[in-house]
Design an enzyme around this catalytic site. Structure first.
Site, PDB file in Angstrom:
ATOM      1  N   HIS A  68      -3.705  -1.138  -6.891  1.00  9.23           N
ATOM      2  CA  HIS A  68      -5.107  -1.554  -6.801  1.00  9.23           C
ATOM      3  C   HIS A  68      -6.092  -0.400  -6.730  1.00  9.23           C
ATOM      4  O   HIS A  68      -7.261  -0.595  -6.451  1.00  9.23           O
ATOM      5  CB  HIS A  68      -5.302  -2.470  -5.583  1.00  9.23           C
ATOM      6  N   ARG A 112     -12.755   3.183  -5.299  1.00  7.42           N
ATOM      7  CA  ARG A 112     -13.425   2.082  -4.593  1.00  7.42           C
ATOM      8  C   ARG A 112     -13.853   2.473  -3.187  1.00  7.42           C
ATOM      9  O   ARG A 112     -13.134   3.179  -2.486  1.00  7.42           O
ATOM     10  CB  ARG A 112     -12.465   0.888  -4.527  1.00  7.42           C
ATOM     11  N   ASP A 147       0.843  -1.209   0.000  1.00  5.04           N
ATOM     12  CA  ASP A 147       0.000   0.000   0.000  1.00  5.04           C
ATOM     13  C   ASP A 147       0.872   1.250   0.000  1.00  5.04           C
ATOM     14  O   ASP A 147       1.889   1.299   0.701  1.00  5.04           O
ATOM     15  CB  ASP A 147      -0.869   0.066   1.270  1.00  5.04           C
ATOM     16  N   ASP A 190      -0.450  -2.651  -4.496  1.00  7.12           N
ATOM     17  CA  ASP A 190      -1.694  -2.733  -3.706  1.00  7.12           C
ATOM     18  C   ASP A 190      -2.351  -1.355  -3.727  1.00  7.12           C
ATOM     19  O   ASP A 190      -2.068  -0.558  -4.628  1.00  7.12           O
ATOM     20  CB  ASP A 190      -1.400  -3.256  -2.289  1.00  7.12           C
ATOM     21  N   ASP A 191      -3.218  -1.042  -2.749  1.00  4.07           N
ATOM     22  CA  ASP A 191      -3.916   0.238  -2.796  1.00  4.07           C
ATOM     23  C   ASP A 191      -2.933   1.411  -2.852  1.00  4.07           C
ATOM     24  O   ASP A 191      -1.940   1.444  -2.135  1.00  4.07           O
ATOM     25  CB  ASP A 191      -4.808   0.420  -1.551  1.00  4.07           C
ATOM     26  N   LYS A 209     -15.012   0.072  -0.004  1.00  2.82           N
ATOM     27  CA  LYS A 209     -15.246  -1.321   0.384  1.00  2.82           C
ATOM     28  C   LYS A 209     -15.492  -1.395   1.883  1.00  2.82           C
ATOM     29  O   LYS A 209     -14.727  -0.881   2.682  1.00  2.82           O
ATOM     30  CB  LYS A 209     -14.079  -2.221  -0.032  1.00  2.82           C
TER      31      LYS A 209
END
Ligand SMILES: *[C@@H]1O[C@H](CO)[C@@H](O)[C@H](O)[C@H]1NC(C)=O
Length: 372
Positions: free
Chosen positions: A233, A264, A191, A211-212, A266
């Site tokens: 991501h 996103r 991340d 990743d994020d 989530k």
């Protein structure tokens, strides 16, 4: 005089930089006599005792060995690269604490030695990897820092009132497989920025990772502006667990290329008592998105599975011109809410255009405007 003394007292009690190590039981964490109007230079750990009494510190140009120390510092300025020696342990590698700390990296590198750890498994097994690499439990400014090759997560923001400017998280080397990763990208869970804090601005920064790019887990009044994300991501609110609030978030002027997801939200399927309220996306440009252009999903950690209803997601707005182009087998927009009471009201998608790919589904939510 009283004010001056107060300031010096603040210097003693409120600033701290720690190079954290497995044997941190030996840290010297107490307040120091500090506040001399001098500039200290730290080019090895041996320089610390003299330098740490100064109000300004230049630091850099050495490898932090597997030992431990901590510094109470008001103003930190890097003068060279800092490399963190390999050690398989929990981390973090560096912690900065305080209410009003100034950290200027002067574009020098904090090198996390990622390739020594990377095995394609990230935080899910294999070699134990210190995470996050850098914990900013601070207010103030953190700028002009190049963070290279974090073992897993790069920067965790946990203080109040912090502005991050011109930070580079470069884990581009983690995109390739190595001898331990079985053909997968060697870097994982890398991340860029994980935020659990109030009053945070992250601007003019670059993340290249696996990743994020940004993950906001809780906090209010958070701005993520004019950054660039590549290889990871996407930009994410969440995942959201129980009893947390995320509110007043602005995601604007960012460029996202070749990420799995674009924008996103989530929330954990099993979470209760949480709220995500007031998320505004303005003038973001995203391209090369391989799975979901926009995804709002209440079924995390599964994707588009049975959603929960314990997190309220409301006042999601796309304003200005957000453009997203997705790959041919990606989905443009997916909204997967557990009920209309967990996604109440109308989400304003008028400032969103998504092209390419396939149409998604809108479940238990009301959207207005947009082209997708
Ligand atoms: C972000 O970029 C826009 C467009 O260039 C500019 O108007 C705005 O001032 C920038 N914001 C920051 C915080 O630098």
């Amino acid at each position: 005089m009283v004010v001056r003394l107060h300031l010096i007292f603040s210097v003693v009690s409120l600033w701290q930089l720690a190079f954290a190590f497995p044997n941190n039981a030996t840290f010297s964490n107490g307040p120091r006599k500090i506040g001399k109007r001098c500039t200290g230079t730290i080019e090895s750990l041996a320089d610390i005792p003299d330098a740490e009494e100064c109000t300004t510190i230049n630091i850099g140009g050495f490898t932090v060995p597997a030992g431990g120390t901590s510094l109470p510092l008001p103003s930190i300025s890097m003068s060279g690269e800092l490399t963190f020696a390999f050690e398989a342990w929990a981390g973090p590698l560096m912690v900065i604490s305080g209410n009003d700390v100034t950290f200027n990296g002067n574009n020098h590198v904090l090198n996390g030695n990622g390739p020594s750890y990377w095995d394609g498994l990230g935080g899910n097994g294999g070699i134990q990897k210190p995470a996050p690499m850098i914990q900013l439990n601070m207010g103030g400014t953190f700028e002009n820092v190049k963070i290279q090759n974090s073992p897993t997560r790069a920067v965790a923001v946990s203080g109040t009132g912090l502005t991050l400017t011109s930070i580079t998280v470069d884990n581009s080397a983690g995109a390739a497989a190595n001898s331990a990763s079985g053909g997968k990208p060697a870097g994982a869970n890398t991340d860029g920025f994980d935020v659990a804090a109030n009053d945070v601005i992250i601007q003019d920064s670059t993340v290249i990772n696996q990743d994020d790019c940004l993950a906001i887990n809780r906090g209010t009044t958070i701005v993520f502006e004019n950054n660039s994300c590549s290889g990871g991501h996407g930009i994410s609110i969440g995942s959201i667990s129980s009893d947390v609030t995320v509110s007043d978030v602005t995601i604007s002027g960012n460029t996202v290329t070749n990420n799995v997801n674009g924008l996103r939200i989530k929330t954990d399927a099993t979470a209760t008592g949480s709220t995500v309220n007031g998320i505004t996306f303005t003038n973001n440009k995203l391209s090369g998105i391989t799975q979901f252009g926009v995804i709002i999903d209440q079924s995390y950690p599964s994707t588009l599975a049975t959603p929960g209803t314990g997190v309220i997601v409301e006042n999601v707005v796309f304003s200005g011109t957000n453009t997203i182009s997705v790959a041919s087998d990606a989905h443009r927009v997916e909204v997967n809410c557990g009920s209309t009471s967990s996604c109440p009201g109308t989400m304003d998608f008028s400032g969103l255009t998504v092209t390419g790919g396939l149409e998604g589904a809108i479940v238990h939510a009301t959207l207005s405007g947009g082209s997708f």
